[in-house]
Scaffold this active site. Structure first.
Site, PDB file in Angstrom:
ATOM      1  N   GLU A 278       0.839  -1.197   0.000  1.00 37.87           N
ATOM      2  CA  GLU A 278       0.000   0.000   0.000  1.00 37.87           C
ATOM      3  C   GLU A 278       0.879   1.254   0.000  1.00 37.87           C
ATOM      4  OE1 GLU A 278      -4.160  -0.512   1.700  1.00 37.87           O
ATOM      5  OE2 GLU A 278      -3.242   0.803   3.173  1.00 37.87           O
TER       6      GLU A 278
ATOM      7  N   GLU B 206       2.084   1.717  -3.382  1.00 35.82           N
ATOM      8  CA  GLU B 206       0.982   2.187  -4.225  1.00 35.82           C
ATOM      9  C   GLU B 206       0.776   3.693  -4.040  1.00 35.82           C
ATOM     10  OE1 GLU B 206      -2.760   0.261  -3.472  1.00 35.82           O
ATOM     11  OE2 GLU B 206      -3.794   1.431  -5.013  1.00 35.82           O
TER      12      GLU B 206
ATOM     13  N   CYS C  27      -8.530  -2.140   3.963  1.00 37.03           N
ATOM     14  CA  CYS C  27      -8.426  -3.284   4.879  1.00 37.03           C
ATOM     15  C   CYS C  27      -9.766  -3.687   5.451  1.00 37.03           C
ATOM     16  CB  CYS C  27      -7.508  -2.952   6.047  1.00 37.03           C
ATOM     17  SG  CYS C  27      -5.929  -2.317   5.545  1.00 37.03           S
TER      18      CYS C  27
ATOM     19  N   SER D 149      -7.519   1.918  -2.356  1.00 35.58           N
ATOM     20  CA  SER D 149      -6.317   1.125  -2.640  1.00 35.58           C
ATOM     21  C   SER D 149      -6.697  -0.209  -3.264  1.00 35.58           C
ATOM     22  CB  SER D 149      -5.546   0.891  -1.347  1.00 35.58           C
ATOM     23  OG  SER D 149      -4.637  -0.164  -1.521  1.00 35.58           O
TER      24      SER D 149
ATOM     25  N   LYS E 171     -15.642  -9.772   7.440  1.00 34.12           N
ATOM     26  CA  LYS E 171     -14.599 -10.615   6.847  1.00 34.12           C
ATOM     27  C   LYS E 171     -15.187 -11.907   6.303  1.00 34.12           C
ATOM     28  CE  LYS E 171     -10.873  -8.164   7.578  1.00 34.12           C
ATOM     29  NZ  LYS E 171     -10.078  -7.704   6.450  1.00 34.12           N
TER      30      LYS E 171
ATOM     31  N   GLU F 166     -16.233 -10.955   3.037  1.00 41.86           N
ATOM     32  CA  GLU F 166     -15.079 -10.675   2.184  1.00 41.86           C
ATOM     33  C   GLU F 166     -14.463 -11.959   1.629  1.00 41.86           C
ATOM     34  OE1 GLU F 166     -11.504  -9.256   4.070  1.00 41.86           O
ATOM     35  OE2 GLU F 166     -11.062  -7.902   2.426  1.00 41.86           O
TER      36      GLU F 166
ATOM     37  N   GLU G  44     -13.786 -11.969  -6.154  1.00 40.77           N
ATOM     38  CA  GLU G  44     -12.458 -11.405  -6.456  1.00 40.77           C
ATOM     39  C   GLU G  44     -11.366 -12.089  -5.640  1.00 40.77           C
ATOM     40  OE1 GLU G  44     -15.000  -9.690  -5.242  1.00 40.77           O
ATOM     41  OE2 GLU G  44     -15.386  -7.849  -6.367  1.00 40.77           O
TER      42      GLU G  44
ATOM     43  N   CYS H 252     -10.787  -2.185  14.658  1.00 38.45           N
ATOM     44  CA  CYS H 252     -11.119  -3.619  14.771  1.00 38.45           C
ATOM     45  C   CYS H 252     -11.321  -4.078  16.210  1.00 38.45           C
ATOM     46  CB  CYS H 252     -10.023  -4.454  14.150  1.00 38.45           C
ATOM     47  SG  CYS H 252      -9.601  -3.936  12.492  1.00 38.45           S
TER      48      CYS H 252
END
Lengths: 573, 161
Positions: A278, A281, A298, A318, A357, A360, A365, A502
């Site tokens: 990141e 990037e 994230c 990102s 998550k 996710e 993807e 988190c």
């Protein structure tokens, strides 16, 4: 400050606060259901009623301002009977399946009934029967257990700014549901699970995958690998009766081996990897005129939020996968190669403080050749359940070190668990990567703490970086609107879906107050302050991963495995 | 028949509308389109800066809003006091069983839709049912069964012819 009288004793009250606040400070407990700290009172459940001399009826203490000279009584027969009747009525159409309930042993409604002396069923009302909504991979909705306190609705609307759910219908037919009563999976729900944390019953709970994990563990043909997020080790202890902020890192690793996992890795390792990718990037975007400001990716709730509400800003997110997915991807590629395993025979389990998550890891993807990077995600709560089912007591075990190669981490990676941590870790490495020098003091105080929105301007070499950190999507929405209105002074923005990051995720132990969240956060800072390795770029195993496998940050392999892209998502907003 | 106005036109008639305009706007949308579709609710939500879940919540609070297009035969069963006394409960039961739909819903063949109303001002004829504007007085379950069958037969002869 002025004096009021409560239950015959004189107590102090502040102008502008509610009766409830004054009583609480004086140690007088008044039961509440719909009350939410920090939000405007809704006053719907009436559980907090008290008697005030000179007032006709009972007064809801959560919403009534305190006034000088008030004479309050909180435990007259009238007040106590009223509370009891309210609970009797709440229970009248509640299913009596406590033994099989997801909140067995941890139910606010059961506690309320016990605390107020409700010991038999006063009314047998008609039960409502609505189907459970199991459509979402993250959150299960069981309307039959709902007592319509509305906390989930307010959390979703006022804190998260998503409003996926609201009250539907009226009177005895009322329930909490999505627009057009669709499944949560196709609604605007971003799976953050904050609603679960505020739900007093099991009307909202996480979609569990414990039996699937147990099945994998029992299968000798499978290699079962587990990773754990930074926030899990500092909160799992609460499930076993320890004070918030107790770190169980080594004990948890040892316990996971006892449960039967073949390898125990630390997601903080791929947090370090995320910083490398990141960070590169960001530099690439700054040098090549890419879309700025860049948002972190994230937090999967946040990513879905952008897909739904701000698709025009998706180029600013990102392209890095989250640390969980990076870990999943390198486990099923580099690790599989190294260990000579077929990726299809690896079961990758992830322990997260997060319900999003779960969503996710099922995203299309997040797979290579139809093999998912991560197979199952368990929340901190489920992990505790897994330990109990398998009879492993982490508290009683000697700490052990995690496995190589993905167990080595910097404490910067560990900071990912608190709001501001990604930014702090990123700046530590960015300063080195751009100037070649290490920071004198790694701690960046301005980025720490529970505030919903933090900003910092910092000189990195010749570049002045505008950094912003927001947690909760309500805060994110404010910032997004500023950016859409033309704000240009920011380069890098960390967004965490849950308030505080988190450590306050939707998969964390239920019943934590603000102090407990702060204690979890402090535990992460404590780990960081005493650690030998405090920067991601010095993580040797990350460097080895690059030389042996990935090549360089943003290289071809990285792009294939560690990066992705997101598209506009059509849902009813 | 009311004139068909698009949601956009309706919203233009309420310039700078806030949340307090929600119900009048929804009423106009329903009057024009016959029901509140997902598309219209999303458009109204965008204009008023309200999430569709909230609009759905408000709209389901009131009996007057429906979320499925009306059928070719729109059946209104009165559940007002006089009709209730005269047995409209049984009439409603029969209709829901015969059509296999609940109030507010439309059959899958789009032939029938069902609505419960509080009073149609025809208490002398109780219990009363109204289909597409035509009143049926002093209905019994048997009578209703026949009426519904007649509607179905009419449709079938149309289909054959």
């Amino acid at each position: 400050m002025f004096a009021i009288e409560a239950n015959g004793q004189t107590i102090e009250a502040k102008k502008g606060e509610t009766i409830l606040q004054s009583l609480k400070r004086a140690g007088i407990n008044v039961p509440t259901i719909c009350h939410m700290e920090g939000l405007l009172p809704s006053g719907t459940c009436r559980m907090c009623v008290v008697e005030v001399e000179g007032f006709g009826g009972l007064v809801p203490s959560c919403s009534h301002p305190v006034a000088e000279g008030m004479k309050i009584r909180t435990n007259t027969p009238d007040v106590m009977q009223t509370r009891k009747t309210l609970i009797d009525l709440l229970l009248s159409n509640h299913p009596d399946d406590c033994l099989y309930c997801a909140r067995n042993g941890n139910c606010d409604l059961a506690k309320l009934a016990a605390d107020n002396g409700v010991r038999d069923r006063a009314y047998q009302g008609a039960r409502s029967h609505r189907p459970k909504d199991i459509s979402s991979p993250s959150i299960i909705r069981d309307p039959d257990k709902c007592i319509l306190c509305g906390k989930c609705v307010r959390m979703c609307d006022e804190i998260q700014g998503v409003s996926a759910i609201d009250f539907v219908n009226r009177g005895s037919k009322a329930y909490v549901g999505t627009a057009f009563n669709q499944g949560l999976n196709v609604s605007s729900c971003i799976n953050c699970g904050q609603c679960i944390l505020v739900c007093p019953t099991a009307a909202l709970s996480e979609h569990k995958y414990i039996s699937e994990v147990l099945q994998a563990l029992a299968d000798p043909t499978k290699t079962v690998v587990v990773q754990h997020a930074p926030a899990v080790s500092v909160s799992i202890a609460e499930e076993f009766g320890f004070a918030p902020g107790t770190d169980f890192d080594g004990k948890m690793t040892a316990a996971l081996r006892r449960v039967g996992f073949d390898r125990v890795f630390d997601t903080s390792f791929t947090a370090d990897l995320t910083i490398m990718e990141e960070g590169s990037e960001l530099v690439h975007r700054v040098q090549n005129g890419g879309a700025l400001p860049m948002f972190t990716s994230c937090s999967p709730g946040w990513v879905k939020f952008v897909e739904e509400f701000y698709p025009e800003l998706l180029p600013n997110v990102s392209t890095c996968k989250s640390p969980q997915q990076m870990m999943g991807a390198i486990i099923k590629s580099y690790f599989a190669q190294k260990e000579n395993l077929d990726p299809k025979n690896i079961v990758s389990v992830s322990l997260m403080p997060c319900t999003a998550k779960k969503f996710e890891c099922g995203r299309p993807e997040m797979a290579q050749d139809y093999v998912a990077d991560v197979d199952y995600v368990l929340t901190t709560r489920e992990l505790a359940e897994l330990f109990r089912i398998t009879g492993v007591n982490p508290a009683a075990i000697e700490p052990e070190a995690p496995d190589t190669p993905f167990g080595e981490r910097s404490s910067a990676g560990k900071l990912f668990g608190a709001s501001g941590g990604v930014m702090e870790a990123a700046l530590r490495s960015a300063v080195f990567l751009l100037t070649g020098e290490e920071m004198k003091d790694y701690t960046i105080q301005a980025l720490r703490g529970m505030e919903g929105s933090k900003e910092l301007r910092v000189k990195v070499g010749d570049l002045e970086v505008g950094a912003a950190v927001v947690s909760s999507l309500g805060q994110a929405r404010k910032l997004m609107n500023e950016i859409k209105a033309g704000r240009k002074d920011l380069h890098f923005i960390e967004v965490m879906t849950c308030p505080g990051g988190c450590i306050n995720g939707g998969g964390q132990p239920i019943g934590a107050d603000k102090e407990a969240i702060k204690a979890r956060m402090a535990a992460l800072y404590q780990i960081d302050s005493g650690d030998k390795l405090r920067v991601s770029h010095k993580n040797e195993w990350v460097q080895r991963l690059y030389t042996e496998f990935l090549g360089k940050p943003l290289g071809h392999k990285s792009h294939e495995l560690l990066h992705t892209h997101y598209d506009k998502r059509e849902v009813l907003l | 028949m009311p004139t068909v106005k698009s949601v956009e036109t309706i919203l233009m008639d309420h310039p700078a509308a806030g949340r307090d305009h929600l119900i009048p706007i929804l009423q106009e949308v329903q009057e024009s389109e016959g029901y509140l579709s997902q598309e219209s609710i999303t458009k109204v939500g965008k204009a008023l800066d309200m999430p569709s879940s909230k609009i759905f919540g408000v709209a389901t609070f009131f009996n007057m809003f429906r979320f499925q297009a009306k059928g070719k035969y729109h059946v209104m069963v009165c559940r007002g006091t006089a009709c209730h006394v005269k047995g409209s409960g049984r009439a409603l039961d029969l209709v829901t069983k015969a059509l296999k739909i609940q109030p507010g819903e439309t059959t899958r063949d789009k032939l029938f839709s069902l609505e419960v109303v509080a009073c149609m001002g025809a208490c002398g004829l109780a219990p009363v049912v109204n289909i597409n504007g035509q009143f049926y007085a002093k209905v019994t379950p048997m009578k209703l069964q026949r009426i519904i069958e007649e509607c179905r037969e009419k449709e079938q002869t149309h289909a054959i012819a």
